[in-house]
Scaffold this active site. Structure first.
Site, PDB file in Angstrom:
ATOM      1  N   GLY A  50     -25.121  38.490   1.473  1.00 10.61           N
ATOM      2  CA  GLY A  50     -25.429  39.803   0.909  1.00 10.61           C
ATOM      3  C   GLY A  50     -26.835  39.915   0.373  1.00 10.61           C
ATOM      4  O   GLY A  50     -27.505  40.941   0.559  1.00 10.61           O
ATOM      5  N   ASP A  71     -27.582  28.209   6.081  1.00 11.57           N
ATOM      6  CA  ASP A  71     -26.201  28.699   5.964  1.00 11.57           C
ATOM      7  C   ASP A  71     -25.331  27.864   6.893  1.00 11.57           C
ATOM      8  O   ASP A  71     -25.727  27.594   8.023  1.00 11.57           O
ATOM      9  CB  ASP A  71     -26.096  30.186   6.315  1.00 11.57           C
ATOM     10  CG  ASP A  71     -24.956  30.870   5.565  1.00 11.57           C
ATOM     11  OD1 ASP A  71     -23.817  30.381   5.668  1.00 11.57           O
ATOM     12  OD2 ASP A  71     -25.203  31.869   4.867  1.00 11.57           O
ATOM     13  N   ASN A 140     -22.225  30.208  -4.011  1.00 12.63           N
ATOM     14  CA  ASN A 140     -21.389  29.217  -4.698  1.00 12.63           C
ATOM     15  C   ASN A 140     -22.232  28.413  -5.681  1.00 12.63           C
ATOM     16  O   ASN A 140     -23.426  28.205  -5.477  1.00 12.63           O
ATOM     17  CB  ASN A 140     -20.706  28.293  -3.684  1.00 12.63           C
ATOM     18  CG  ASN A 140     -21.700  27.430  -2.937  1.00 12.63           C
ATOM     19  OD1 ASN A 140     -22.043  26.340  -3.394  1.00 12.63           O
ATOM     20  ND2 ASN A 140     -22.206  27.903  -1.805  1.00 12.63           N
ATOM     21  N   CYS A 197     -17.430  37.165  -5.444  1.00 11.63           N
ATOM     22  CA  CYS A 197     -17.353  38.452  -4.751  1.00 11.63           C
ATOM     23  C   CYS A 197     -16.140  38.486  -3.830  1.00 11.63           C
ATOM     24  O   CYS A 197     -15.562  39.540  -3.580  1.00 11.63           O
ATOM     25  CB  CYS A 197     -18.614  38.697  -3.950  1.00 11.63           C
ATOM     26  SG  CYS A 197     -20.067  38.930  -4.988  1.00 11.63           S
ATOM     27  N   CYS A 358      -1.979  32.511  -4.397  1.00 12.13           N
ATOM     28  CA  CYS A 358      -3.188  33.296  -4.663  1.00 12.13           C
ATOM     29  C   CYS A 358      -3.866  33.515  -3.318  1.00 12.13           C
ATOM     30  O   CYS A 358      -3.199  33.640  -2.291  1.00 12.13           O
ATOM     31  CB  CYS A 358      -4.095  32.607  -5.686  1.00 12.13           C
ATOM     32  SG  CYS A 358      -4.788  31.042  -5.126  1.00 12.13           S
TER      33      CYS A 358
END
Ligand SMILES: [Zn+2]
Length: 399
Positions: A50, A71, A140, A197, A358
């Site tokens: 983002g 990444d 992170n 997020c 979860c």
């Protein structure tokens, strides 16, 4: 306070470059000299997500000569709401490859270096040392602390941003010139202590606001114009549409850049991967025995009617917005924060078993430990709702 440019100017601009960057050449203090500095610059962008997306696009358009992209992830459909370097056709591709294509589409002469990896203790210093400046849009905490540590140790300016829901923060950490990341955030939060997020959501355009500030700061530092955000933390509230600049100062006792710094310690002391060298108390804890069930077994139990709400029941410990996307039918709902605060499980009969889920099994694991400490027969659903969607019912939405 103005600072000297980070990068010396490269060779004269070609006529084509003078046309392309004409609006920069007209700017006071940038001019041809500044544009030559940008073309000679090497900038590392950590995270093609983002924040990295808008930063990459503006750095490419600005004529930065070499852009490294770190990444280790692939493009997912849920990324497209904000990660604007990636398109629908890029889903499943490496983010570095997709980002490189986007950069080269804007600026074919930019050299893009793809670091398709997650930085770790062994690699971070070597990667960062090859660049003049780092933009950190990592999603992170281990990577943020690792990058902050590597930048501080090498004296490389570290343009940092973070977003959550409708809020953002951005600053320039620079050991020796102002605070480093660890001066202001000395302790890495334990996993799941701070919602991400992926759990709490984020307004896509807030990433653009913060990411473009990061690109602006990078251009200022590379060309030596203006007053960079060194010693100031910019805090943005998009709902109120406010930007507040908070003064921040270096901590003389900082373990990364201050009097307690130790260059011989392993990099990434705060990541929890360096047992015995940091404050990561959890690194020495014995493994916890935690009863668990996989989603296949749970599916069979649900189909058999055994999870009847009396002898056993399902418990979702996610947030409300997550449940609105996808949830298993029936059962109880208590967000993990309420479990921590001691909230009871509604409808739980004495002696009944609780299957706790979860998103991916981490928060539910914590809830299982808390409930078991209270005498509840709690069992963790391994892999959470994501595993359920992947392995039991792929027609359900994911996030
Ligand atoms: Zn520091």
């Amino acid at each position: 306070m103005a600072r000297p440019p980070l990068v010396p100017p490269g060779p004269e601009l070609t006529p084509q470059e003078r046309t392309r960057y004409a609006r920069h050449l007209l700017l006071p203090d940038v001019g041809s000299d500044g544009q030559r500095r940008l073309r000679a610059a090497r900038v590392l962008v950590v995270g093609a997500g983002g924040l990295g997306s808008p930063a990459l696009l503006y750095l490419a358009a600005a004529g930065v000569g070499t852009i490294g992209v770190v990444d280790d992830d692939v493009v997912d459909t849920t990324n497209l709401q904000r990660q604007v370097v990636h398109g629908a056709a890029d889903v499943g591709r490496a983010k570095t490859a997709s980002a490189a294509d986007a950069v080269l589409a804007i600026s074919p002469t930019t050299e893009v270096v793809q670091h398709t990896e997650r930085l770790d203790e062994a690699t971070a210093l070597g990667v960062v040392a090859d660049y003049d400046l780092v933009l950190d849009g990592a999603d992170n905490f281990p990577t943020r602390y690792l990058v902050g540590d590597a930048c501080a140790r090498l004296g490389v300016p570290h343009v940092w941003g973070s977003v959550y829901r409708f809020d953002g923060q951005v600053s320039v950490w620079w050991a020796g010139e102002g605070p480093c990341y660890a001066c202001i955030f000395p302790h890495q939060p334990p996993p799941d202590a701070v919602p991400s997020c992926a759990v709490g959501g984020v307004l896509g355009a807030v990433c653009a606001s913060i990411g473009s500030v990061m690109a602006t700061e990078a251009v200022k530092l590379l060309t030596g114009i203006g007053e960079p955000l060194v010693g100031r933390l910019l805090v943005h509230d998009a709902l109120r549409q406010t930007w507040d600049a908070l003064p921040v100062t270096a901590d003389p006792g900082c373990r990364v850049c201050g009097s307690r710094a130790d260059a011989s310690r392993p990099l990434g002391w705060a990541t929890g991967t360096s047992a015995g060298v940091g404050d990561t108390a959890e690194s020495g804890d014995p493994p916890v025995t935690r009863p668990a069930i996989d989603v296949g077994e749970l599916s069979a139990l649900l189909a058999s009617g055994e999870v009847d709400g009396t002898s056993s029941l399902l418990l979702d410990v996610r947030e409300e917005g997550e449940r609105a996307i996808v949830a298993l039918p029936g059962g109880a709902w208590v967000p993990v924060g309420d479990v921590r605060a001691g909230a009871p499980v509604p409808g739980l009969a004495p002696g009944a078993r609780v299957y706790v889920y979860c998103k991916s099994g981490s928060r539910s694991g914590e809830a299982v430990d808390l409930l078991r400490a209270r005498g509840v027969d709690a069992v963790n659903v391994d892999g959470g709702i994501l595993a359920w969607v992947a392995l039991v019912d792929p027609t359900l939405p994911t996030y």
